[in-house]
Write a protein that holds these residues in place. Sequence first.
Motif, short mmCIF file in Angstrom:
data_model
loop_
_atom_site.label_atom_id
_atom_site.label_comp_id
_atom_site.label_asym_id
_atom_site.label_seq_id
_atom_site.Cartn_x
_atom_site.Cartn_y
_atom_site.Cartn_z
N HIS A 44 -1.66 -3.77 -12.26
CA HIS A 44 -0.51 -4.58 -12.61
C HIS A 44 -0.69 -5.30 -13.94
O HIS A 44 0.28 -5.76 -14.54
CB HIS A 44 -0.25 -5.61 -11.51
CG HIS A 44 -1.28 -6.70 -11.44
ND1 HIS A 44 -2.48 -6.52 -10.79
CD2 HIS A 44 -1.30 -7.95 -11.95
CE1 HIS A 44 -3.21 -7.63 -10.90
NE2 HIS A 44 -2.52 -8.51 -11.59
N SER A 101 2.41 1.79 -3.36
CA SER A 101 1.41 2.37 -4.28
C SER A 101 1.28 3.87 -4.07
O SER A 101 1.07 4.63 -5.02
CB SER A 101 0.06 1.69 -4.08
OG SER A 101 0.12 0.33 -4.40
N SER A 151 0.82 -1.20 0.00
CA SER A 151 0.00 0.00 0.00
C SER A 151 0.86 1.26 0.00
O SER A 151 0.59 2.23 -0.72
CB SER A 151 -0.93 -0.01 1.21
OG SER A 151 -1.64 1.19 1.33
N THR A 172 0.26 2.58 -12.73
CA THR A 172 0.66 2.21 -11.38
C THR A 172 -0.47 1.61 -10.59
O THR A 172 -0.24 0.96 -9.57
CB THR A 172 1.19 3.45 -10.63
OG1 THR A 172 0.16 4.45 -10.61
CG2 THR A 172 2.42 4.02 -11.32
N THR A 173 -1.70 1.80 -11.04
CA THR A 173 -2.85 1.27 -10.30
C THR A 173 -3.33 -0.07 -10.84
O THR A 173 -4.29 -0.63 -10.32
CB THR A 173 -4.02 2.27 -10.35
OG1 THR A 173 -4.35 2.53 -11.73
CG2 THR A 173 -3.64 3.57 -9.67
#
Length: 412
Positions: free
Chosen positions: A192, A151, A148, A189-190
Motif C-alpha cells: 500500500h 488481495s 485477504s 497490489t502487495t
Amino acid sequence: MQSTIRSTSFLPPLRQLSFHTPHSIQQALAGLRSLYFPPVPPKLVLHKRHAVAARIHDISVPDSGYASAEGEDGEEDEVEEEVSQKLIGHEDIKINVLRSDPFEREHAVKWLIGLIARSDTWIAEALQEEGYGDTFEERSRVVDDAASLLSSFAGDAEPEPALTRDFSFPRSSGGSPIYIQSNDGALLTTDHTSVGLQSWASSIILAERICWVPSSFHFNSLNRPGVRILELGAGTGLLSIVASKFLPAAEIIATDYHPDVLANLRLNVTANVSGKNQSPISVHALDWSNPPTEDPFSEESFDMILAADVIYHPDHARWIKSCVQRYLRRNRHSDSHRPMFWLIIPLRSTGRHEGMDAAVEHVFPTLDSTTNSSLDSENGELVILHKEEIARRSGVGRADEGSYVLFQVCWR
C-alpha cells in the motif's frame, strides 16, 4: 449449490451492514472464495491395480488434482473419468461461466472494497451494542478475511499498465500555460505504500492554484539564489516540478519513502526539468517517523515545505509536524515572505481515512485558538494561519473525495 448463484444475488447490501452479523458476512465471503478461488481438489489416489505407470504433470500451473497419463488402458481412463465427475460435479460449466463474467467479478470487487471502507464503523459498533452475540474481535477477523480475499483478486488480475498524463496549467497573467508530463506507474497490489506512483487530485489542485497565481504562495519573493524548498511525500513530483518552473534559482528537494516511487520520481524530474544547468530538483528518501539531519536535510534550512495527500493516519499528522518543526526556517527574510508549510488533503466522508483533517488540526492549532495570537511570538509554535476548503471538480479525484482542505502553516 451456492457457488452457482450470481454474486449480485447473494452479497448483502452494504447500506444495511449494521444489521448483519459476522456470521452472515462470513458466509458471503465464503461464497465469493468458493466461486473465484476454489480449493484444489485432493490428488487422485487409485487402487494399486489401476495405477498409471507414467504421468506427465505440468507444475507451472495450479494443481488441478489430476495428472494426464501416457497409456492406452481404457479401464484406467474410465476410473479417472468417474472420479473426476464426482469431484468436479455437473455444474462446473456454469461456475466457469460465472467466474469469467466481468460484470460479476467487478461487482464482487466493489462489494469487498465497500465492506472494508465501512469496516471502521461496523467494528466500532460492536463495542456499543449488546445482545447481538458477536464481538469486536469477531468483526475484526471478518474484515481481515475480506482484505485477504480482496488481495487475492488483485493478485489474480492483470497488472495495471503505467500511464503518461499530460497536465496543462493556465496562468492568470496570461502567456503559455505550464505544461508537465507525468508518468503514473502501476500501483503495487502487495504494497500500500506504493500509492505515490500515481498523481492524486490533491497535488493536481494545488499545482493548478500555484500556476494560476504564484504570488499567492509568495513565489515572487522566493525567486532568488539560496532559497530552499522541500516537498514531503512527493509521489510523482508534480509540486516540485511546478515550483522549479517558477523558481529556477531555488534548490528543491523532492522526497518520498518507497524505492519504486523514488525511481519513478527521478524519471519525472528528468523528463520535465531540462536546461544547460543542473536540475534544481534533487530526489531523496525521507522517513517521516525518523527525519534525518544530515545534508541536504539541515535543520531550519527550508523557506517553504509542500505536501499533498500525505495524511492517512493520525500518526502521519504527528510525523509530518515533526518534519516541519525540524526543517522549516524560523526567521523570515522580509515582511513579504514568512517561511510557510502548505498542506492539502482530501476530505473523505466514509472509510478509515475519514476525518483526517481533524488529525491535522489536532497537531497544528489554529492561530486564533492560541493564547497569544501574535505571529512574532518567540514561543516557537507551529500554527494554522489559514485554511480553505476547495470544492471537488468533476473528473478530478476519487469517488470518496468530497472536497479538499488547503492549510497554511507557519511559526508564531
